[in-house]
Design a protein around this motif. Structure first.
Motif, PDB file in Angstrom:
ATOM      1  N   ARG A  15       0.765  -1.067   0.151  1.00 39.88           N
ATOM      2  CA  ARG A  15      -0.037  -0.111  -0.131  1.00 39.88           C
ATOM      3  C   ARG A  15       0.868   1.271   0.078  1.00 39.88           C
ATOM      4  NH1 ARG A  15      -1.078   3.942   3.077  1.00 39.88           N
ATOM      5  NH2 ARG A  15       0.158   3.171   4.586  1.00 39.88           N
ATOM      6  N   SER A  16       1.845   1.201   0.973  1.00 46.40           N
ATOM      7  CA  SER A  16       2.916   2.415   0.811  1.00 46.40           C
ATOM      8  C   SER A  16       3.482   2.756  -0.258  1.00 46.40           C
ATOM      9  CB  SER A  16       3.732   2.357   1.874  1.00 46.40           C
ATOM     10  OG  SER A  16       3.199   2.178   3.265  1.00 46.40           O
ATOM     11  N   ALA A  17       4.050   1.734  -1.081  1.00 45.28           N
ATOM     12  CA  ALA A  17       4.570   1.747  -2.319  1.00 45.28           C
ATOM     13  C   ALA A  17       3.790   2.271  -3.225  1.00 45.28           C
ATOM     14  CB  ALA A  17       5.010   0.217  -2.755  1.00 45.28           C
ATOM     15  N   PHE A  18       2.534   1.671  -3.298  1.00 45.98           N
ATOM     16  CA  PHE A  18       1.627   2.355  -4.297  1.00 45.98           C
ATOM     17  C   PHE A  18       1.251   3.829  -4.157  1.00 45.98           C
ATOM     18  CE2 PHE A  18      -3.010   3.061  -5.787  1.00 45.98           C
ATOM     19  CZ  PHE A  18      -2.789   2.520  -6.893  1.00 45.98           C
ATOM     20  N   VAL A  19       1.036   4.349  -2.938  1.00 47.99           N
ATOM     21  CA  VAL A  19       0.875   5.592  -2.854  1.00 47.99           C
ATOM     22  C   VAL A  19       2.169   6.441  -3.187  1.00 47.99           C
ATOM     23  CG1 VAL A  19       0.661   7.279  -1.033  1.00 47.99           C
ATOM     24  CG2 VAL A  19      -0.857   5.066  -0.968  1.00 47.99           C
ATOM     25  N   ALA A  20       3.404   5.966  -2.982  1.00 52.79           N
ATOM     26  CA  ALA A  20       4.475   6.760  -3.384  1.00 52.79           C
ATOM     27  C   ALA A  20       4.671   6.776  -4.770  1.00 52.79           C
ATOM     28  CB  ALA A  20       5.677   6.191  -2.744  1.00 52.79           C
ATOM     29  N   LEU A  21       4.299   5.825  -5.513  1.00 53.42           N
ATOM     30  CA  LEU A  21       4.521   5.512  -7.044  1.00 53.42           C
ATOM     31  C   LEU A  21       3.651   6.545  -7.755  1.00 53.42           C
ATOM     32  CD1 LEU A  21       5.129   1.774  -7.633  1.00 53.42           C
ATOM     33  CD2 LEU A  21       6.899   3.705  -7.748  1.00 53.42           C
ATOM     34  N   ASP A  22       2.400   6.600  -7.065  1.00 58.30           N
ATOM     35  CA  ASP A  22       1.069   7.595  -7.631  1.00 58.30           C
ATOM     36  C   ASP A  22       1.493   8.957  -7.441  1.00 58.30           C
ATOM     37  OD1 ASP A  22      -1.056   8.338  -8.917  1.00 58.30           O
ATOM     38  OD2 ASP A  22      -2.361   7.745  -7.110  1.00 58.30           O
ATOM     39  N   MET A  23       2.457   9.328  -8.288  1.00 59.47           N
ATOM     40  CA  MET A  23       2.863  10.897  -8.143  1.00 59.47           C
ATOM     41  C   MET A  23       1.943  11.779  -8.616  1.00 59.47           C
ATOM     42  SD  MET A  23       5.993  10.289  -7.246  1.00 59.47           S
ATOM     43  CE  MET A  23       6.610  12.027  -7.497  1.00 59.47           C
ATOM     44  N   ASP A  24       0.943  11.505  -9.378  1.00 61.75           N
ATOM     45  CA  ASP A  24      -0.100  12.671  -9.844  1.00 61.75           C
ATOM     46  C   ASP A  24      -1.173  12.413  -8.687  1.00 61.75           C
ATOM     47  OD1 ASP A  24      -1.250  10.592 -10.814  1.00 61.75           O
ATOM     48  OD2 ASP A  24      -1.245  11.252 -13.017  1.00 61.75           O
ATOM     49  N   GLY A  25      -1.271  11.438  -7.825  1.00 60.48           N
ATOM     50  CA  GLY A  25      -2.553  11.319  -6.897  1.00 60.48           C
ATOM     51  C   GLY A  25      -3.877  10.918  -7.124  1.00 60.48           C
ATOM     52  N   ASN A  26      -3.801  10.352  -8.532  1.00 62.40           N
ATOM     53  CA  ASN A  26      -5.107  10.194  -9.319  1.00 62.40           C
ATOM     54  C   ASN A  26      -5.759   8.748  -8.721  1.00 62.40           C
ATOM     55  OD1 ASN A  26      -3.818   8.347 -10.857  1.00 62.40           O
ATOM     56  ND2 ASN A  26      -4.483   9.355 -12.832  1.00 62.40           N
ATOM     57  N   GLY A  27      -5.009   8.039  -8.232  1.00 60.94           N
ATOM     58  CA  GLY A  27      -5.369   6.637  -7.579  1.00 60.94           C
ATOM     59  C   GLY A  27      -5.148   5.488  -8.378  1.00 60.94           C
ATOM     60  N   SER A  28      -4.191   5.835  -9.721  1.00 58.09           N
ATOM     61  CA  SER A  28      -3.836   4.578 -10.276  1.00 58.09           C
ATOM     62  C   SER A  28      -2.401   4.854 -10.668  1.00 58.09           C
ATOM     63  CB  SER A  28      -4.724   4.168 -11.285  1.00 58.09           C
ATOM     64  OG  SER A  28      -4.810   5.624 -12.212  1.00 58.09           O
ATOM     65  N   LEU A  29      -1.831   3.530 -11.332  1.00 62.84           N
ATOM     66  CA  LEU A  29      -0.374   3.894 -11.910  1.00 62.84           C
ATOM     67  C   LEU A  29      -0.268   3.805 -13.198  1.00 62.84           C
ATOM     68  CD1 LEU A  29       1.535   1.654  -9.096  1.00 62.84           C
ATOM     69  CD2 LEU A  29       0.762   3.970  -8.962  1.00 62.84           C
ATOM     70  N   SER A  30       0.297   4.837 -13.874  1.00 63.88           N
ATOM     71  CA  SER A  30       0.322   4.953 -15.425  1.00 63.88           C
ATOM     72  C   SER A  30       1.579   4.200 -15.542  1.00 63.88           C
ATOM     73  CB  SER A  30       0.585   6.418 -15.742  1.00 63.88           C
ATOM     74  OG  SER A  30       1.717   6.833 -15.313  1.00 63.88           O
ATOM     75  N   ARG A  31       1.671   3.914 -17.017  1.00 65.51           N
ATOM     76  CA  ARG A  31       2.930   3.418 -17.329  1.00 65.51           C
ATOM     77  C   ARG A  31       4.208   3.997 -17.056  1.00 65.51           C
ATOM     78  NH1 ARG A  31       6.678   2.558 -21.216  1.00 65.51           N
ATOM     79  NH2 ARG A  31       7.011   0.395 -22.250  1.00 65.51           N
ATOM     80  N   GLN A  32       4.055   5.273 -17.042  1.00 65.31           N
ATOM     81  CA  GLN A  32       5.164   6.153 -16.921  1.00 65.31           C
ATOM     82  C   GLN A  32       5.934   6.025 -15.277  1.00 65.31           C
ATOM     83  OE1 GLN A  32       2.697   7.167 -18.662  1.00 65.31           O
ATOM     84  NE2 GLN A  32       3.866   6.946 -20.661  1.00 65.31           N
TER      85      GLN A  32
END
Length: 527
Positions: free
Chosen positions: A392-409
């Protein structure tokens, strides 16, 4: 990469919804099926489609034990309940059916929103039952109280900051999906107990709305627009935005941002931002103040509110909904980036050892089969908050734009930061296989199922709940036909042959555990 030749069956077939007669009233499944897209192609599936896999007419009491009443709302009551297979404590919302079509539309929208939403700061929906007079929704149980408790206990604002950021993250995600909550308040923001800290979660989508039609640009892509489309005056009056109570106005997602601003203002000043002694005013008087009075600066100065927090509140409480900041904008405010919030960067979110293990499991993801993906998705969805703390912590850290999902970039950049070298071709293959519902982004459960620790898969509670999921007719066995509901006939045959030691063409619970442990073992070699 393994390719699923079969498909996840239509939930109308899985649930028996296709057998209803013309004269019978539509079920909640029927109503949601009309609007909810469950996957992008014959080979895709989603968490939503798996949640709607069950037979809606199955017995609640066979799977859950109802406990003490926790509260009462406008559409029903909430109880504590225990899941019999896993012994997990959950919350049960009992919604009374009604002949009033508008009321039932709110119910359908609430359930649809819960099925769509997949985020660590949105309360998780576990199960859905439909009885003659009631709809039963089983959700995650949050035992840490609500945000009103933070206010009443006068918690230090340094404690509040990461929790408030959690709620803003949850709302930014909702708004990215064009879902507006419409009743954000202290009581609808709960605290869940994580392993390292408490986590803020948004609950109760009973008044929510979903924008279904988008303007499109020249290329046919949806435009992201804050233009209002709602006109009903709904919600809790103390937190209502001016455009919600203005009979001549339309409103949209920004009304939630206003409500968040009111919450924050109260936490700092114990007062309403536009009405002194608001609790003693009539509804008419309060609404008049919200519509016509100026923003109250004096309580902010008197409360010595930090500059960044004051800027954040004023931006959230702009009466002009177009000028009002968005939830994503709010996340960029320094007050919502406290130094104590470790989830702003991968290097502080999880340990280096956990980071390496996580990257290793991601690296091997494209070697999983379609059936293994289904199993891992179910385990990820069922997993307790404390079990997936690092992921969970890693997901939040990777979600740089804060939209709740991870883009390819975002994922590619994150893997590089973890020191994980990967060719472009391998990354593309992995990302495509990660994106189970083919929406061109990684949702939270998709991330969890690829990165969670293998021990979670072979935990007794996980295996019992999975067995219950696959044993659709409740006869104590998982048959080839039941496996075919979620994978191809070839894969069903392969996994059945692998674990059916009795050679009777079906799996009892002990044989099923062998299958789950083999999947866990294969993932153990990945990290």
């Amino acid at each position: 990469m393994p390719c699923a030749k079969g498909v996840l069956r239509s939930f109308a077939v899985c649930c028996g919804g296709g057998d209803r007669t013309k004269d019978e009233p539509p079920t909640v499944y029927d109503s949601i099926r009309k609007v909810l897209t469950l996957g992008g192609s014959r080979q895709s599936f989603s968490r939503s489609s798996l949640l709607l896999h069950y037979n809606p007419d199955r017995s609640f009491v066979k799977h859950y034990q109802k406990g003490a009443k926790l509260g009462q709302g406008g559409f029903g009551a909430v109880f504590r309940c225990t899941h019999r297979a896993s012994n997990d404590m959950r919350a049960l919302k009992v919604i009374k059916k009604t002949d009033v079509q508008k009321d039932m539309e709110y119910v359908y929208t609430e359930i649809e929103a819960m099925l769509r939403l997949d985020h660590p700061n949105i309360v998780k929906m576990h199960d859905l039952f439909e009885e003659r007079h009631d709809i039963l929704v089983v959700v995650e149980l949050c035992t840490g109280g609500d945000f009103g408790k933070l206010h009443r206990d006068q918690c230090p604002m340094e404690t509040v900051r990461p929790l408030f950021r959690d709620i803003v993250l949850g709302m930014a995600y909702c708004h990215d999906l064009q879902i507006v909550h419409r009743d954000i308040k202290f009581e609808n923001c709960l605290l869940a107990d994580g392993r390292k800290r408490k986590i803020g979660k948004v609950i109760d989508f009973g008044l929510s709305a979903i924008k279904r039609k988008f303007e499109v640009d020249a290329e046919g892509s949806p435009k992201r627009s804050d233009e209002g489309w709602l006109s009903e005056a709904l919600g809790t009056k103390y937190f209502a935005a001016p455009e919600v109570i203005d009979k001549g106005a339309k409103y949209g997602i920004k009304c939630d941002v206003w409500s968040l601003g009111v919450m924050l203002y109260i936490m700092f000043t114990t007062e309403h931002p536009y009405a002194k002694d608001a609790t003693s005013l009539s509804t008419v008087e309060l609404f008049a103040r919200i519509l016509t009075s100026p923003y109250r600066e004096e309580p902010v100065r008197r409360g010595r509110v930090p500059v960044h927090a004051a800027t954040l509140m004023k931006g959230m409480l702009d009466k002009d909904s177009v000028a009002r900041i968005s939830a994503v904008d709010a996340l960029g405010n320094p007050w919502l980036k406290p130094l104590t919030f470790r989830e702003l960067d991968m290097h502080t979110a999880i340990s280096q050892e956990s980071s390496r293990s996580l990257a290793g499991r991601l690296d091997s993801w494209s070697r999983t089969s379609h059936f293994e993906k289904v199993v891992l998705t179910l385990v990820a969805h069922q997993a307790k908050l404390k079990e997936v703390e690092d992921m969970r912590s890693a997901f939040v850290a990777l979600d740089m734009d804060g939209n709740g999902s991870l883009s390819r970039q975002e994922l590619e950049r994150g893997l590089k930061n973890m020191g994980q070298a990967m060719s472009t071709a391998h990354f593309d293959q992995m990302y495509k296989w990660l994106d189970s519902n083919e929406n061109s982004k990684l949702d939270y459960t998709e991330w969890l199922c690829a990165t969670m620790e293998p021990a979670i898969i072979s935990a007794e509670s996980s295996m019992r709940e999975l067995f219950e999921f696959f044993d659709m007719d409740d006869n104590g066995y998982v048959s080839h036909k039941e496996l075919e509901h979620v994978t191809s006939a070839e894969e069903a045959h392969e996994f059945l042959a692998q674990s059916d030691t009795s050679k009777d063409g079906r799996l009892d619970y002990e044989e099923f555990k062998v299958l789950m442990r083999s999947i866990s073992k294969s993932r153990s070699g990945s990290g």
